[in-house]
Design a protein around this motif. Sequence first.
Motif, PDB file in Angstrom:
ATOM      1  N   ARG A 194       0.833  -1.214   0.000  1.00 24.05           N
ATOM      2  CA  ARG A 194       0.000   0.000   0.000  1.00 24.05           C
ATOM      3  C   ARG A 194       0.862   1.255   0.000  1.00 24.05           C
ATOM      4  NH1 ARG A 194      -4.932  -0.926  -2.027  1.00 24.05           N
ATOM      5  NH2 ARG A 194      -6.129  -2.448  -0.826  1.00 24.05           N
ATOM      6  N   GLY A 195       2.039   1.175   0.605  1.00 26.50           N
ATOM      7  CA  GLY A 195       2.932   2.328   0.610  1.00 26.50           C
ATOM      8  C   GLY A 195       3.396   2.702  -0.784  1.00 26.50           C
ATOM      9  N   GLU A 196       3.612   1.711  -1.645  1.00 21.89           N
ATOM     10  CA  GLU A 196       3.975   1.984  -3.034  1.00 21.89           C
ATOM     11  C   GLU A 196       2.826   2.667  -3.766  1.00 21.89           C
ATOM     12  OE1 GLU A 196       4.737  -0.503  -7.176  1.00 21.89           O
ATOM     13  OE2 GLU A 196       4.809  -1.584  -5.259  1.00 21.89           O
ATOM     14  N   GLU A 197       1.626   2.200  -3.519  1.00 28.94           N
ATOM     15  CA  GLU A 197       0.452   2.806  -4.146  1.00 28.94           C
ATOM     16  C   GLU A 197       0.321   4.266  -3.733  1.00 28.94           C
ATOM     17  OE1 GLU A 197      -4.198   2.191  -3.355  1.00 28.94           O
ATOM     18  OE2 GLU A 197      -3.207   0.418  -4.205  1.00 28.94           O
ATOM     19  N   GLN A 198       0.474   4.532  -2.440  1.00 26.42           N
ATOM     20  CA  GLN A 198       0.391   5.908  -1.942  1.00 26.42           C
ATOM     21  C   GLN A 198       1.481   6.777  -2.548  1.00 26.42           C
ATOM     22  OE1 GLN A 198       0.509   6.143   2.329  1.00 26.42           O
ATOM     23  NE2 GLN A 198       0.611   8.385   2.356  1.00 26.42           N
ATOM     24  N   TYR A 199       2.701   6.240  -2.613  1.00 24.90           N
ATOM     25  CA  TYR A 199       3.827   7.000  -3.174  1.00 24.90           C
ATOM     26  C   TYR A 199       3.550   7.378  -4.630  1.00 24.90           C
ATOM     27  CZ  TYR A 199       8.494   8.174  -4.819  1.00 24.90           C
ATOM     28  OH  TYR A 199       9.572   8.829  -5.375  1.00 24.90           O
ATOM     29  N   CYS A 200       3.096   6.423  -5.428  1.00 23.64           N
ATOM     30  CA  CYS A 200       2.851   6.697  -6.843  1.00 23.64           C
ATOM     31  C   CYS A 200       1.735   7.725  -7.039  1.00 23.64           C
ATOM     32  CB  CYS A 200       2.511   5.402  -7.575  1.00 23.64           C
ATOM     33  SG  CYS A 200       3.933   4.316  -7.839  1.00 23.64           S
ATOM     34  N   LEU A 201       0.693   7.643  -6.214  1.00 32.52           N
ATOM     35  CA  LEU A 201      -0.391   8.612  -6.316  1.00 32.52           C
ATOM     36  C   LEU A 201       0.085  10.010  -5.939  1.00 32.52           C
ATOM     37  CD1 LEU A 201      -3.324   6.495  -4.842  1.00 32.52           C
ATOM     38  CD2 LEU A 201      -3.155   7.368  -7.197  1.00 32.52           C
ATOM     39  N   GLU A 202       0.885  10.102  -4.875  1.00 40.64           N
ATOM     40  CA  GLU A 202       1.346  11.409  -4.409  1.00 40.64           C
ATOM     41  C   GLU A 202       2.424  11.989  -5.321  1.00 40.64           C
ATOM     42  OE1 GLU A 202       2.645  10.761  -0.422  1.00 40.64           O
ATOM     43  OE2 GLU A 202       0.595  10.640   0.400  1.00 40.64           O
TER      44      GLU A 202
ATOM     45  N   MET B  70       2.930 -12.350   2.448  1.00 40.82           N
ATOM     46  CA  MET B  70       2.150 -12.719   3.630  1.00 40.82           C
ATOM     47  C   MET B  70       2.974 -12.526   4.895  1.00 40.82           C
ATOM     48  SD  MET B  70       0.291 -16.074   1.996  1.00 40.82           S
ATOM     49  CE  MET B  70      -0.474 -16.669   3.513  1.00 40.82           C
ATOM     50  N   MET B  71       4.252 -12.883   4.854  1.00 39.78           N
ATOM     51  CA  MET B  71       5.105 -12.727   6.022  1.00 39.78           C
ATOM     52  C   MET B  71       5.291 -11.260   6.392  1.00 39.78           C
ATOM     53  SD  MET B  71       6.591 -14.898   8.091  1.00 39.78           S
ATOM     54  CE  MET B  71       7.003 -16.390   7.191  1.00 39.78           C
ATOM     55  N   LEU B  72       5.266 -10.368   5.383  1.00 37.71           N
ATOM     56  CA  LEU B  72       5.412  -8.938   5.629  1.00 37.71           C
ATOM     57  C   LEU B  72       4.067  -8.245   5.850  1.00 37.71           C
ATOM     58  CD1 LEU B  72       8.205  -8.107   3.034  1.00 37.71           C
ATOM     59  CD2 LEU B  72       8.433  -8.140   5.518  1.00 37.71           C
ATOM     60  N   GLY B  73       3.004  -9.034   5.967  1.00 42.79           N
ATOM     61  CA  GLY B  73       1.713  -8.476   6.356  1.00 42.79           C
ATOM     62  C   GLY B  73       0.904  -7.870   5.240  1.00 42.79           C
ATOM     63  N   ALA B  74       1.328  -8.054   3.973  1.00 45.07           N
ATOM     64  CA  ALA B  74       0.604  -7.456   2.858  1.00 45.07           C
ATOM     65  C   ALA B  74      -0.414  -8.402   2.247  1.00 45.07           C
ATOM     66  CB  ALA B  74       1.588  -7.009   1.775  1.00 45.07           C
ATOM     67  N   GLY B  75      -0.464  -9.634   2.708  1.00 46.71           N
ATOM     68  CA  GLY B  75      -1.341 -10.612   2.085  1.00 46.71           C
ATOM     69  C   GLY B  75      -0.721 -11.150   0.818  1.00 46.71           C
ATOM     70  N   ALA B  76      -1.504 -11.840   0.024  1.00 45.37           N
ATOM     71  CA  ALA B  76      -1.011 -12.435  -1.214  1.00 45.37           C
ATOM     72  C   ALA B  76      -1.870 -11.999  -2.383  1.00 45.37           C
ATOM     73  CB  ALA B  76      -1.006 -13.964  -1.109  1.00 45.37           C
ATOM     74  N   ALA B  77      -1.238 -11.913  -3.549  1.00 44.17           N
ATOM     75  CA  ALA B  77      -2.012 -11.688  -4.759  1.00 44.17           C
ATOM     76  C   ALA B  77      -2.994 -12.836  -4.956  1.00 44.17           C
ATOM     77  CB  ALA B  77      -1.080 -11.580  -5.958  1.00 44.17           C
ATOM     78  N   SER B  78      -4.085 -12.559  -5.651  1.00 42.65           N
ATOM     79  CA  SER B  78      -5.068 -13.600  -5.928  1.00 42.65           C
ATOM     80  C   SER B  78      -4.676 -14.331  -7.201  1.00 42.65           C
ATOM     81  CB  SER B  78      -6.466 -13.007  -6.080  1.00 42.65           C
ATOM     82  OG  SER B  78      -7.366 -14.008  -6.509  1.00 42.65           O
ATOM     83  N   LEU B  79      -4.121 -15.515  -7.046  1.00 41.75           N
ATOM     84  CA  LEU B  79      -3.775 -16.318  -8.215  1.00 41.75           C
ATOM     85  C   LEU B  79      -4.998 -16.610  -9.087  1.00 41.75           C
ATOM     86  CD1 LEU B  79      -1.634 -17.919  -9.795  1.00 41.75           C
ATOM     87  CD2 LEU B  79      -2.051 -19.836  -8.245  1.00 41.75           C
ATOM     88  N   PRO B  80      -6.153 -16.958  -8.503  1.00 43.74           N
ATOM     89  CA  PRO B  80      -7.332 -17.172  -9.358  1.00 43.74           C
ATOM     90  C   PRO B  80      -7.710 -15.943 -10.172  1.00 43.74           C
ATOM     91  CG  PRO B  80      -7.693 -18.120  -7.185  1.00 43.74           C
ATOM     92  CD  PRO B  80      -6.424 -17.329  -7.100  1.00 43.74           C
ATOM     93  N   ASP B  81      -7.657 -14.748  -9.570  1.00 43.90           N
ATOM     94  CA  ASP B  81      -8.023 -13.535 -10.303  1.00 43.90           C
ATOM     95  C   ASP B  81      -7.024 -13.237 -11.420  1.00 43.90           C
ATOM     96  OD1 ASP B  81     -10.238 -13.187  -8.729  1.00 43.90           O
ATOM     97  OD2 ASP B  81      -9.376 -11.599  -7.483  1.00 43.90           O
ATOM     98  N   LEU B  82      -5.732 -13.432 -11.146  1.00 39.43           N
ATOM     99  CA  LEU B  82      -4.720 -13.185 -12.172  1.00 39.43           C
ATOM    100  C   LEU B  82      -4.914 -14.130 -13.349  1.00 39.43           C
ATOM    101  CD1 LEU B  82      -1.590 -12.684  -9.885  1.00 39.43           C
ATOM    102  CD2 LEU B  82      -2.567 -10.968 -11.416  1.00 39.43           C
ATOM    103  N   ARG B  83      -5.158 -15.387 -13.054  1.00 39.46           N
ATOM    104  CA  ARG B  83      -5.337 -16.362 -14.129  1.00 39.46           C
ATOM    105  C   ARG B  83      -6.635 -16.117 -14.894  1.00 39.46           C
ATOM    106  NH1 ARG B  83      -2.795 -22.131 -12.297  1.00 39.46           N
ATOM    107  NH2 ARG B  83      -0.758 -21.715 -13.210  1.00 39.46           N
ATOM    108  N   ALA B  84      -7.673 -15.712 -14.173  1.00 43.42           N
ATOM    109  CA  ALA B  84      -8.941 -15.423 -14.846  1.00 43.42           C
ATOM    110  C   ALA B  84      -8.798 -14.265 -15.827  1.00 43.42           C
ATOM    111  CB  ALA B  84     -10.023 -15.118 -13.818  1.00 43.42           C
ATOM    112  N   ALA B  85      -7.892 -13.336 -15.504  1.00 38.93           N
ATOM    113  CA  ALA B  85      -7.659 -12.195 -16.388  1.00 38.93           C
ATOM    114  C   ALA B  85      -6.778 -12.552 -17.579  1.00 38.93           C
ATOM    115  CB  ALA B  85      -7.006 -11.057 -15.603  1.00 38.93           C
ATOM    116  N   GLY B  86      -6.157 -13.739 -17.555  1.00 36.16           N
ATOM    117  CA  GLY B  86      -5.276 -14.143 -18.642  1.00 36.16           C
ATOM    118  C   GLY B  86      -3.829 -13.786 -18.437  1.00 36.16           C
ATOM    119  N   VAL B  87      -3.445 -13.422 -17.202  1.00 35.73           N
ATOM    120  CA  VAL B  87      -2.062 -13.073 -16.896  1.00 35.73           C
ATOM    121  C   VAL B  87      -1.240 -14.356 -16.742  1.00 35.73           C
ATOM    122  CG1 VAL B  87      -0.517 -11.948 -15.236  1.00 35.73           C
ATOM    123  CG2 VAL B  87      -2.764 -10.950 -15.746  1.00 35.73           C
TER     124      VAL B  87
END
Length: 476
Positions: free
Chosen positions: A258-266, A317-334
Motif C-alpha cells: 500500500r505504501g507503493e500505491e500511496q507513493y505513486c499517487l502522491e 504474507m510474512m510482511l503483512g501485505a497478504g497475497a495476490a489472488s492467483l485465481p483472479d490473475l489467471r482469470a484475467a489471462g495473466v
Amino acid sequence: MTVSVRPTRAGAGRTPGPDREELPVNDTLIRDAELVVTMDGDEIPGGWVALADGTVTGVGRAGDEPTAARTLSARGALVTPGLINTHHHIFQNLTRAYAPATRYELFDWLRTLYPLWTALDEEAVEVSTWVGLAELALGGCTTTADMLHAHPRPRLIDAQIRAARQVGLRFHPARGALDLSERDGGPAPDALVESAEEILGDSERLVAAYHDPAPGSMLRISLAPATQAAVTERLMVETARLAERLDVRLHTHLAEDRGEEQYCLETFGRRPVDQFEHVGWGSERAWVAHLVFSREDERARLARWGTGVAHCPGSTMMLGAGAASLPDLRAAGVTVGLGCDGSASTDHASLWLEARTALAAARERGGAAAATARDILRAATVDAAACLGRGDELGRLRPGAPADVVVWELDRFAFAGAHTDLVEAWLRCGPVRPRHTLVQGRPVVEDGALTLPGTTDMLTVHARISRRIQRLGAGA
C-alpha cells in the motif's frame, strides 16, 4: 506413449566391428518412476526419461527403455521438469530472520536492513549466492532469476555469476538498481544509491560481457530497477529504452505494498500500474513481482501487454501485505510464475515450499476449487519459463528440451496412504525434497545430497560474513 529422439553422436547407430565397442546413445536414463509428469501433455506411470548431451532425448513407459551410460532410479518417486524461480533476492540470506526486522511491514523492514546491506562486497555476494543456489537446488529448482538491487560496491553481479558457474544452476541475474536516496524521498541510504548513468552503463557492460541469448543458455541478463517507489522516473524510462536496444528482459516490483500505491499517487498522480505503463514498461518484455494490490482492469491490461507476474505469496504474507489472488490473475489471462522472493522476508529458498504456500493462498482466496496442485506445478514450470522469456524451451520434459529434471521422493512416511493422485500428494503431503536434481543433465543433487565440493567450508565462510554484517545492526 513413447516419444524418443535418437541422437547421432560419434559411433552411435553404426554396426560395431570386432574391435569397436558400441557407444550408448544416452548419457543418463532416469527409470522406474511412479509417475513422470512431462508438462507437455503426458503423465506416464512407470515412466522413464532419457538424457544426452544436456538435452532430453526421450520419455516413455516401462518396457521400452533405451540404453544409457548410467541409470538413476526413480522408484517410489515422481519425476517432473525442474522448477523455475522467477523472483529472488539471494544476497538476503546474509540477514535471514534478522530479529529487529521480523515484525515490520515492507518499508520499515527495508529501512531496518538497508544499513546492514551497505556492507556487501564481492566476497559476501559470491558466497551468499553460492549458498542460495545450492539451497534452491535442494528444493527442486533448476533455473532462477535473482534481483540484486543493493550495490554499495561495483561488480557485485560479476560475483554472482562466478558463484552460479560453480554451482551449475541456470541463472538469470537481474541487474537491480536504486537511484533515489532518503534525502530525495526514497527509502535507501546514500551508500546504496547509484546515479542513473552508473546504473545504465553497468547494465550495458553486463549484457555485453555475459548475456547469452542462444537456446539452452545457462546465463541471461535482465535489467531491474527495484521499484517505482525507490527509483526515478528517468531511470525507468531509460532502462526500458536500453532493454529494447539490447533485446533483454525487464523486471521490477509492482503493486507490492500500500505504501507503493500511496507513493505513486502522491508523486506521479497515478496508480502503480498506470505509472508502469507511462514509463514504457507495459510489454511482453517485462515481468513483475507480486502485484498484490491490483484492480480488475489493471490485471486485464497486464494480460493484454503480455507482462508476466512472479507470484511470491510467502514473502508478502510474512510482511503483512497478504497475497495476490492467483485465481483472479489467471482469470484475467495473466501469465503467473512462482518466486521465492527475499531470503530475509520469506526466509527460505525452497520453491517447493513456495508452491505449497501458493496452493493454500489460492484456495483461501478463491475456495477449494480455485487451484489444484497441477495448476501450481504449471506456474512453477511452464508459466515460470514464459515469464523469463523461455516458454519455448524450459519447463517441459520433451525431446530436445534442456535436461532439467527433478526426481521427488514419495516413498517416505509423509506419503503413507497417498495413492490416488501423486501430483496432489507431492504438494499436499511432505515436506518433500528431491532425490535427484539435474541441470543440463548434470546432477547438482544426487541421492538427496549436493554433489558440490566444499559445502561445509562454504557454510562456515557464510556464517563468518553474515555475523559480521549483522553486527552492524548492533553498532559493533
